[in-house]
Design an enzyme around this catalytic site. Structure first.
Site, mmCIF file in Angstrom:
data_model
loop_
_atom_site.group_PDB
_atom_site.id
_atom_site.type_symbol
_atom_site.label_atom_id
_atom_site.label_comp_id
_atom_site.label_asym_id
_atom_site.label_seq_id
_atom_site.Cartn_x
_atom_site.Cartn_y
_atom_site.Cartn_z
ATOM 1 N N ASP A 48 0.813 -1.226 0.000
ATOM 2 C CA ASP A 48 0.000 0.000 0.000
ATOM 3 C C ASP A 48 0.846 1.275 0.000
ATOM 4 O OD1 ASP A 48 -2.378 -1.304 -0.097
ATOM 5 O OD2 ASP A 48 -2.907 -1.041 2.002
ATOM 6 N N ASP A 58 1.351 4.006 1.667
ATOM 7 C CA ASP A 58 1.404 4.845 2.864
ATOM 8 C C ASP A 58 2.553 4.355 3.732
ATOM 9 O OD1 ASP A 58 0.463 2.486 3.949
ATOM 10 O OD2 ASP A 58 -1.496 3.268 4.493
ATOM 11 N N ARG A 112 -6.771 5.856 2.386
ATOM 12 C CA ARG A 112 -6.188 6.629 3.494
ATOM 13 C C ARG A 112 -5.538 7.882 2.914
ATOM 14 N NH1 ARG A 112 -5.425 1.195 4.756
ATOM 15 N NH2 ARG A 112 -6.383 0.577 6.736
ATOM 16 N N HIS A 115 -1.232 11.431 -2.485
ATOM 17 C CA HIS A 115 -2.174 11.011 -3.514
ATOM 18 C C HIS A 115 -3.489 11.741 -3.299
ATOM 19 C CE1 HIS A 115 -4.106 8.294 -0.552
ATOM 20 N NE2 HIS A 115 -2.868 8.143 -0.125
#
Length: 641
Positions: free
Chosen positions: A80, A82, A304, A349
């Site tokens: 992911d 993050d 997120r 993002h």
């Protein structure tokens, strides 16, 4: 030779392998593969070096990855986008380099990042890999070290001082618990204040509100007692009985703009308000939508984020969809911008939007469960509405005075008519939409009745999921990746309970919070917690170091824990609350926490009494139980401890 791609989830692995074709093999770690051991995990003397162990149960996932290395010439870590994802990528890389160095000799390890699971996004990311961003890894490690040190330092104090050893202290959860406890104290201290509103019911079913009385503006507490209201009401009835004169008619066009696309915190709030989802549930449904189901494309972008900006490449497609569905006259090209120059990694993002705006919610009824469909519909509507024109209303305000006594009072009527729905066509929000009454300035309208209504001010409401997340975000406590876990952990620890979807502290939660707030306020106040989040962001962008932040935190906390442990006693943190005296035995009655839970105590141990005990009922609280209620508990055999 194949390339090995490593992601977190098996569902994501199946979808991505379908996109990439035969030269790629995609395997899943199934989340983190390593964790800190319970002892000797962090070495503050050696720049806070961290020791990791394999998470029990992850051996099989690691075995599959290492077995696949034989036929692999390149390893691409596509976890992911993050801090946690970057950390998982680094853990895989580090494990391979330290334990399986022979198997990866001559093989490149790269990092690929994509913010949606679609063929185009995945292939582009795989074709343009980068190195692991160690600043992000350092930030994640720092957060982990901070949380570990806070919990491992303070929790043993809680075990020693409180009646059971099932306690822990969380660096971010503790400020949230403090906020819930503070709100409960505000509610207990609240004293309702009486006030009245007056109005007039006129012909044509016009309901008005009194806004001026004897040339003085009417404020909330202008009418604070029934006696005064009756006196004023009699004057108004007498003055208005000959009719009401229309003294002004004002029409004004007002615009209502669509809301910005979703960032994580607002999605959590809206899902709670509209559907009753907990933050944990919302993130679970959103994760399923992001990952995709049964090998199909992911339906939404990464979940997120602190950003409200839509990917520039998606904007034309969204705008085309507006025209296709609603017509050119509803299109408004908008670019939502974040309020400040962002240094937060979650803002690297964009906002949460559908990966393909052409996938309408109705087309997914057979593919998604009800809750996933609700959440997707919410995201789709918010996204499409963001590129639509404002809704336009005409608000009409009419003022009336008594025909024969214009100086006595002024009453106001207000309503609105929807002239142009704009983005409301997409969101389907319910709005007031009434044509204004056919009244002109100077018209005399019959007076039918005077209305009067008694009110009392309400105490501040307990936090629910939406208001709690909003408050945490405003105070800078936590980040998108942490909001869902904060409240669920407090519930799991039984520090707070949810009643009618609002949170109140348990007696134990309140005692623990009182202790932390008095002894460690420097570490759980809003300013410290918010600054620490900003420091973690600073590590992410390379402007601060892991050692720099941990140096400021590590030893001072240890010293504070030592000093507190030396001076604070069990009685300090769990004091007896005197309720009064038993009229029969003349012994004092107290409420207090015991190892068996909240209870009342008859007799003073310090005075040589042998105490009697009574357990509180579920709805009773240590901090609010009365003497009368306590005496009843001693008379019931079911409650005697």
């Amino acid at each position: 030779m194949k390339k090995l791609v490593i992601v977190e989830s098996p569902a994501k692995a199946r979808t991505i392998e379908k996109y990439l074709g035969g030269n790629y093999r995609v395997l899943a770690t199934i989340g983190h593969i390593r964790e800190l051991p319970k002892k000797d995990a962090i070495d503050p003397v050696n720049n806070y070096a961290m020791t990791y162990i394999t998470i029990p149960g992850k051996e099989e996932a690691i075995k599959k990855i290492t077995a696949a290395l034989k036929d692999t010439d390149e390893i691409i870590l596509a976890t992911d986008p993050d801090r946690e994802g970057e950390a998982i990528a680094w853990h895989v890389s580090d494990l391979l380099k330290t334990k399986y160095s022979k198997k990866i000799k001559g093989k490149e390890i790269k990092r690929a990042v994509f913010y949606e699971i679609s063929k185009e996004a995945v292939n582009k990311a795989i074709a343009e890999p980068r190195d692991i961003a160690m600043d992000l890894v350092q930030s994640q490690e720092t957060r982990r070290a901070l949380d570990r040190h806070f919990g491992f330092s303070i929790s043993p104090l809680l075990w020693r001082l409180f009646p059971s050893n099932n306690h822990s202290a969380g660096r971010v959860q503790s400020p949230a618990l403090r906020m819930i406890v503070e709100r409960e104290k505000e509610i207990e201290a609240f004293k309702p204040q009486e006030y009245w509103t007056l109005g007039a019911l006129l012909q044509k079913n016009i309901e008005t509100k009194l806004i001026v009385y004897k040339n003085e503006p009417v404020k909330k507490f202008t009418f604070g007692s029934k006696d005064f209201v009756e006196k004023v009401a009699n004057q108004l009835k007498a003055g208005c009985k000959t009719g009401m004169k229309t003294v002004s008619v004002l029409s004004k066009k007002i615009k209502r703009k669509p809301k910005s696309p979703f960032r994580t915190s607002v999605l959590l709030q809206q899902a709670s308000a509209k559907f009753g989802f907990t933050p944990k549930q919302t993130m679970g449904f959103a994760q399923s939508l992001f990952t995709g189901k049964d090998g199909s494309d992911g339906l939404i972008t990464y979940i997120r984020t602190d950003s409200i900006e839509i990917d520039a490449a998606k904007l034309p497609l969204i705008q085309e969809k507006v025209v296709h569905l609603y017509g050119e006259e509803f299109l408004e090209r908008r670019k939502f911008k974040n309020k400040k120059e962002s240094t937060v990694i979650q803002e690297a993002h964009g906002a949460i939007t559908p990966t393909d705006i052409n996938v309408l919610p109705d087309s997914l009824k057979t593919k998604l469960n009800d809750n996933e469909l609700k959440l997707y519909g919410l995201i789709w509507e918010r996204t499409i509405a963001s590129q639509m024109k404002d809704a336009i209303f005409e608000r009409t305000t009419i003022e009336f005075t008594p025909n024969n006594q214009p100086e006595l009072a002024c009453f106001s009527f207000s309503d609105q008519e929807l002239l142009f729905p704009g983005y409301l066509l997409a969101t389907k929000e319910e709005v007031r939409n009434n044509k204004p009454p056919n009244i002109k300035e100077g018209d005399i309208i019959d007076f039918l009745n005077l209305t009067k209504e008694q009110h009392f001010t309400d105490p501040p409401p307990r936090y629910n999921d939406a208001s709690m997340i909003k408050a945490l975000e405003e105070k800078g406590i936590g980040r998108p990746s942490t909001y869902a876990g904060i409240l669920s952990r407090l519930v799991e620890r039984e520090y707070i309970v949810s009643k009618q979807k609002r949170y109140e502290p348990s007696d134990m939660g309140r005692l623990v919070s009182n202790f932390l707030n008095s002894s460690f306020t420097n570490y759980i106040n809003d300013e410290f917690t918010s600054k620490m989040e900003n420091d973690l962001d600073a590590i992410s962008n390379g402007s601060k170091s892991k050692k720099e932040i941990l140096d400021l935190f590590w030893s001072p906390l240890e010293e504070a824990v030592t000093k507190t442990g030396e001076k604070v006693t069990r009685r300090d943190v769990n004091p007896l609350r005197l309720l009064g005296t038993d009229p029969e035995t003349k012994k004092p009655i107290f409420s207090r926490m015991t190892k068996n839970g909240p209870a009342v105590q008859k007799g003073d141990i310090d005075a040589g009494d042998t105490p009697e005990w009574g357990a509180l009922k579920e709805e009773q609280k240590l901090f609010s139980i009365t003497l009368e209620e306590a005496l009843v508990l001693f008379k019931s055999a079911d409650n005697v401890l």
